[in-house]
Motif scaffolding. Structure first.
Motif, mmCIF file in Angstrom:
data_model
loop_
_atom_site.group_PDB
_atom_site.id
_atom_site.type_symbol
_atom_site.label_atom_id
_atom_site.label_comp_id
_atom_site.label_asym_id
_atom_site.label_seq_id
_atom_site.Cartn_x
_atom_site.Cartn_y
_atom_site.Cartn_z
ATOM 1 N N ALA A 145 0.820 -1.210 0.000
ATOM 2 C CA ALA A 145 0.000 0.000 0.000
ATOM 3 C C ALA A 145 0.853 1.258 0.000
ATOM 4 O O ALA A 145 0.482 2.272 -0.614
ATOM 5 C CB ALA A 145 -0.930 -0.012 1.211
ATOM 6 N N SER A 146 2.001 1.220 0.658
ATOM 7 C CA SER A 146 2.885 2.387 0.700
ATOM 8 C C SER A 146 3.399 2.755 -0.684
ATOM 9 O O SER A 146 3.654 3.933 -0.968
ATOM 10 C CB SER A 146 4.071 2.119 1.637
ATOM 11 N N ILE A 147 3.578 1.769 -1.542
ATOM 12 C CA ILE A 147 4.049 2.020 -2.904
ATOM 13 C C ILE A 147 3.057 2.922 -3.639
ATOM 14 O O ILE A 147 3.444 3.871 -4.343
ATOM 15 C CB ILE A 147 4.240 0.694 -3.657
ATOM 16 N N GLY A 204 2.019 -3.511 -6.033
ATOM 17 C CA GLY A 204 1.936 -2.099 -5.661
ATOM 18 C C GLY A 204 2.168 -1.181 -6.855
ATOM 19 O O GLY A 204 1.498 -0.155 -7.004
ATOM 20 N N GLY A 205 3.110 -1.563 -7.729
ATOM 21 C CA GLY A 205 3.400 -0.765 -8.912
ATOM 22 C C GLY A 205 2.249 -0.726 -9.903
ATOM 23 O O GLY A 205 1.925 0.325 -10.458
ATOM 24 N N TRP A 206 1.607 -1.877 -10.142
ATOM 25 C CA TRP A 206 0.457 -1.918 -11.048
ATOM 26 C C TRP A 206 -0.699 -1.091 -10.507
ATOM 27 O O TRP A 206 -1.371 -0.361 -11.258
ATOM 28 C CB TRP A 206 0.001 -3.358 -11.272
ATOM 29 N N ALA A 207 -0.963 -1.206 -9.214
ATOM 30 C CA ALA A 207 -2.042 -0.421 -8.602
ATOM 31 C C ALA A 207 -1.747 1.068 -8.692
ATOM 32 O O ALA A 207 -2.645 1.890 -8.943
ATOM 33 C CB ALA A 207 -2.231 -0.840 -7.145
ATOM 34 N N ALA A 208 -0.484 1.436 -8.500
ATOM 35 C CA ALA A 208 -0.071 2.837 -8.602
ATOM 36 C C ALA A 208 -0.205 3.344 -10.035
ATOM 37 O O ALA A 208 -0.643 4.479 -10.276
ATOM 38 C CB ALA A 208 1.357 3.006 -8.106
ATOM 39 N N LEU A 209 0.189 2.518 -11.009
ATOM 40 C CA LEU A 209 0.096 2.911 -12.416
ATOM 41 C C LEU A 209 -1.355 3.177 -12.806
ATOM 42 O O LEU A 209 -1.660 4.188 -13.462
ATOM 43 C CB LEU A 209 0.695 1.824 -13.308
ATOM 44 N N ALA A 210 -2.256 2.284 -12.409
ATOM 45 C CA ALA A 210 -3.678 2.488 -12.710
ATOM 46 C C ALA A 210 -4.184 3.775 -12.075
ATOM 47 O O ALA A 210 -4.900 4.566 -12.708
ATOM 48 C CB ALA A 210 -4.489 1.289 -12.220
ATOM 49 N N PRO A 357 8.729 2.971 -11.643
ATOM 50 C CA PRO A 357 9.982 2.382 -12.140
ATOM 51 C C PRO A 357 10.657 1.461 -11.129
ATOM 52 O O PRO A 357 11.152 0.390 -11.484
ATOM 53 C CB PRO A 357 10.854 3.611 -12.438
ATOM 54 N N VAL A 358 10.667 1.857 -9.870
ATOM 55 C CA VAL A 358 11.361 1.078 -8.838
ATOM 56 C C VAL A 358 10.644 -0.238 -8.569
ATOM 57 O O VAL A 358 11.260 -1.320 -8.596
ATOM 58 C CB VAL A 358 11.482 1.888 -7.536
ATOM 59 N N HIS A 359 9.368 -0.177 -8.291
ATOM 60 C CA HIS A 359 8.663 -1.364 -7.807
ATOM 61 C C HIS A 359 8.047 -2.203 -8.922
ATOM 62 O O HIS A 359 8.021 -3.437 -8.814
ATOM 63 C CB HIS A 359 7.602 -0.950 -6.796
ATOM 64 N N LEU A 360 7.561 -1.573 -9.971
ATOM 65 C CA LEU A 360 6.961 -2.327 -11.063
ATOM 66 C C LEU A 360 8.014 -2.793 -12.066
ATOM 67 O O LEU A 360 8.178 -3.996 -12.294
ATOM 68 C CB LEU A 360 5.897 -1.490 -11.774
ATOM 69 N N PHE A 361 8.752 -1.859 -12.655
ATOM 70 C CA PHE A 361 9.705 -2.231 -13.703
ATOM 71 C C PHE A 361 10.854 -3.080 -13.162
ATOM 72 O O PHE A 361 11.203 -4.109 -13.733
ATOM 73 C CB PHE A 361 10.246 -0.973 -14.399
ATOM 74 N N ALA A 362 11.441 -2.658 -12.038
ATOM 75 C CA ALA A 362 12.521 -3.454 -11.452
ATOM 76 C C ALA A 362 11.990 -4.764 -10.881
ATOM 77 O O ALA A 362 12.707 -5.771 -10.850
ATOM 78 C CB ALA A 362 13.251 -2.652 -10.372
ATOM 79 N N GLY A 363 10.725 -4.769 -10.433
ATOM 80 C CA GLY A 363 10.121 -6.009 -9.954
ATOM 81 C C GLY A 363 9.955 -7.025 -11.062
ATOM 82 O O GLY A 363 10.196 -8.226 -10.882
ATOM 83 N N ALA A 388 -0.005 -12.518 -15.224
ATOM 84 C CA ALA A 388 -1.182 -12.782 -14.388
ATOM 85 C C ALA A 388 -1.349 -11.707 -13.323
ATOM 86 O O ALA A 388 -2.454 -11.165 -13.132
ATOM 87 C CB ALA A 388 -1.065 -14.163 -13.740
ATOM 88 N N TYR A 389 -0.265 -11.389 -12.638
ATOM 89 C CA TYR A 389 -0.343 -10.345 -11.613
ATOM 90 C C TYR A 389 -0.636 -8.988 -12.226
ATOM 91 O O TYR A 389 -1.386 -8.178 -11.662
ATOM 92 C CB TYR A 389 0.953 -10.310 -10.803
ATOM 93 N N GLY A 390 -0.039 -8.730 -13.402
ATOM 94 C CA GLY A 390 -0.261 -7.453 -14.053
ATOM 95 C C GLY A 390 -1.697 -7.266 -14.495
ATOM 96 O O GLY A 390 -2.314 -6.225 -14.228
ATOM 97 N N VAL A 391 -2.241 -8.265 -15.172
ATOM 98 C CA VAL A 391 -3.613 -8.161 -15.682
ATOM 99 C C VAL A 391 -4.607 -8.017 -14.529
ATOM 100 O O VAL A 391 -5.474 -7.131 -14.528
ATOM 101 C CB VAL A 391 -3.959 -9.389 -16.552
ATOM 102 N N PHE A 392 -4.485 -8.891 -13.534
ATOM 103 C CA PHE A 392 -5.424 -8.853 -12.405
ATOM 104 C C PHE A 392 -5.337 -7.532 -11.651
ATOM 105 O O PHE A 392 -6.348 -6.838 -11.462
ATOM 106 C CB PHE A 392 -5.154 -10.021 -11.461
ATOM 107 N N THR A 393 -4.137 -7.161 -11.218
ATOM 108 C CA THR A 393 -4.002 -5.985 -10.358
ATOM 109 C C THR A 393 -4.307 -4.700 -11.111
ATOM 110 O O THR A 393 -5.011 -3.819 -10.597
ATOM 111 C CB THR A 393 -2.582 -5.911 -9.769
ATOM 112 N N PHE A 394 -3.794 -4.557 -12.338
ATOM 113 C CA PHE A 394 -3.999 -3.324 -13.081
ATOM 114 C C PHE A 394 -5.469 -3.098 -13.398
ATOM 115 O O PHE A 394 -6.011 -2.013 -13.168
ATOM 116 C CB PHE A 394 -3.174 -3.329 -14.366
ATOM 117 N N PHE A 395 -6.140 -4.116 -13.903
ATOM 118 C CA PHE A 395 -7.522 -3.910 -14.334
ATOM 119 C C PHE A 395 -8.490 -3.812 -13.162
ATOM 120 O O PHE A 395 -9.444 -3.018 -13.205
ATOM 121 C CB PHE A 395 -7.935 -4.998 -15.327
ATOM 122 N N VAL A 396 -8.274 -4.580 -12.121
ATOM 123 C CA VAL A 396 -9.129 -4.425 -10.938
ATOM 124 C C VAL A 396 -8.904 -3.049 -10.317
ATOM 125 O O VAL A 396 -9.866 -2.360 -9.929
ATOM 126 C CB VAL A 396 -8.868 -5.541 -9.916
#
Length: 437
Positions: A145-147, A204-210, A357-363, A388-396
């Motif tokens: 959540a902090s991300i 955290g990165g996908w949620a932040a990007l959305a 960049p830190v948490h999503l791309f480097a992750g 799988a993590y990207g599709v689920f987290t980003f779209f939700v």
């Protein structure tokens, strides 16, 4: 039990009154030692990861402008507290449901701790206490959540953000986490993510990007085809936050060994510590050198994020690499940050602290890098997990953010953004003497 008594000039062994039966033999350390040491590992690792909450808070407070510092401080202590309640109420047993269909466990299965004064005969001596396991795993969801908090700083309303934290920590993170760490379908497939480059950081990165896409950039950030820098208020605080995160990462990765009861286990924990530190060092030095080459001056914020990117990158597999392996994995993380930050600006995606960049791309990079050192994984399996993590987290996340935008509104007014969220949202400034003289 026998008692020695004198009979004339001789000695005799007679049963002691009341002790006709042999006393129960206490368990040996060989039997209870692994349980004790693994429980201790979770507790020590857990409070180290807890300290990362302070690191995220200081980093974000240092990288936002002074008019928004109190809001970031409030968001961080609130999100951590919400995560603690939601993970007890829903998350822990949703993420670790035991027997389930591999995709979703049971909802609202509240976590229950062991009884006070638990006896060895009642404990699960092959693992650790439920309390220590719950405490350790809780720290990870709070980090996720902090991300999101840092990326969406300086223009999001407080209460819609906290509402998103409820959804993320109580439902989204535990559901996707169960796919890997709860014995779900990705675990069965052979996907490998030791401590959470994807399960924690990319989520955290996908949620932040959305959120950044739905929210839009800060006022004046992109104007007349130019990127207008908005320097943070306190780089000393941001640097302190980075060092605190670095320290907490030893618990993050080291505790994820999930065992400390044998020579091999505790030696592996030491190996994880060393590799974690090497990756962070390499990420920082790489960003240091690259910014000097590209911009003719070192950019401290890039160096800080380079260290964090190295840490994120090694998190998916901190055990098997050699020290040189950890070095180059972390170094690539530093490269990613230096080039990804301006890439997001070109796309007009405003990430205040560089969290994406830190948490999503480097992750993502760290999850792919597992294949170089862990023979039990395949590239296709790793990519399947990433997608799988990207599709689920980003779209939700996208759906949740849009619902909040349409119902309660997620962005402060232009006037509030110019004035600062500290006054408009809280009526309280972090540095009141700056404005009052």
């Amino acid at each position: 039990m026998k008692k020695l008594i004198m009979l004339g000039a001789g000695l005799a062994l007679l049963p002691m009154a009341g002790f006709a039966q042999e006393a129960e033999v206490a368990p040996t350390f060989d039997e209870i030692g692994p349980y004790i040491m693994t429980t201790l590992l979770f507790l020590v690792g857990g409070f180290l990861v807890f300290w990362m909450a302070a690191g995220f808070t200081m980093l974000e407070a240092g990288l936002v402008r002074s008019k928004n510092v109190t809001t970031q401080l409030t968001k961080n202590i609130a999100l951590f507290s919400i995560a603690g309640i939601m993970y007890w109420l829903v998350g822990f047993n949703l993420m670790y449901p035991g027997d389930f269909n591999g995709y979703v466990g049971g909802f609202f299965n509240i976590t229950v701790l062991e009884a006070v004064g638990l006896g060895a005969d009642e404990a699960s001596l092959d693992y650790a206490s439920v309390a220590s396991d719950f405490f350790f795993q809780l720290m990870f969801v709070a980090a996720t959540a902090s991300i999101v908090s840092g990326a969406l700083a300086e223009r999001i309303k407080l209460w819609p953000f906290l509402a998103f934290v409820v959804v993320l920590t109580g439902f989204m993170y535990p559901i996707s986490g169960s796919w890997q760490w709860g014995g779900g379908w990705l675990s069965e497939m052979g996907f490998s993510d030791f401590a959470g480059s994807t399960v924690v950081h990319s989520v955290g990165g996908w949620a932040a990007l959305a959120g950044a896409i739905v929210l839009g950039p800060r006022l004046g950030k992109y104007k007349d085809g130019r990127v207008n820098p908005m320097p943070g208020s306190n780089l000393a605080l941001a640097t302190l936050g980075t060092f605190i995160l670095w320290l907490g990462w030893f618990g993050f990765n080291g505790g994820s060994q999930l065992a400390a009861g044998t020579v091999g286990d505790i030696t592996d924990v030491g190996r994880i510590f060393a590799n974690t530190n090497m990756a962070a060092s390499a990420g920082a030095v790489t960003a240091l050198i690259l910014t000097q080459i590209l911009y003719k001056k070192v950019d401290l914020t890039m160096v800080l994020n380079g260290a964090l990117a190295g840490l994120v990158a090694i998190t998916a597999e901190p055990l098997y690499p050699t020290l040189f392996g950890a070095l180059w994995i972390g170094a690539v993380g530093g490269v990613i940050v230096v080039f990804a930050v301006p890439l997001l600006d070109k796309l007009k995606i405003d990430d205040v602290v560089g969290a994406i960049p830190v948490h999503l791309f480097a992750g993502i990079w760290g999850t792919i890098a597992v294949v170089f050192y862990n023979d039990g994984t395949s590239l296709m399996t790793q990519l399947t997990g990433i997608v799988a993590y990207g599709v689920f987290t980003f779209f939700v996340s996208l759906v949740v953010w849009y619902i909040f935008k349409m119902t309660m509104g997620i962005r402060v007014s232009q006037e509030s953004e110019v004035t600062g969220l500290d006054l408009s949202e809280l009526g309280m400034e972090a540095y009141p003497e700056f404005s009052k003289g």
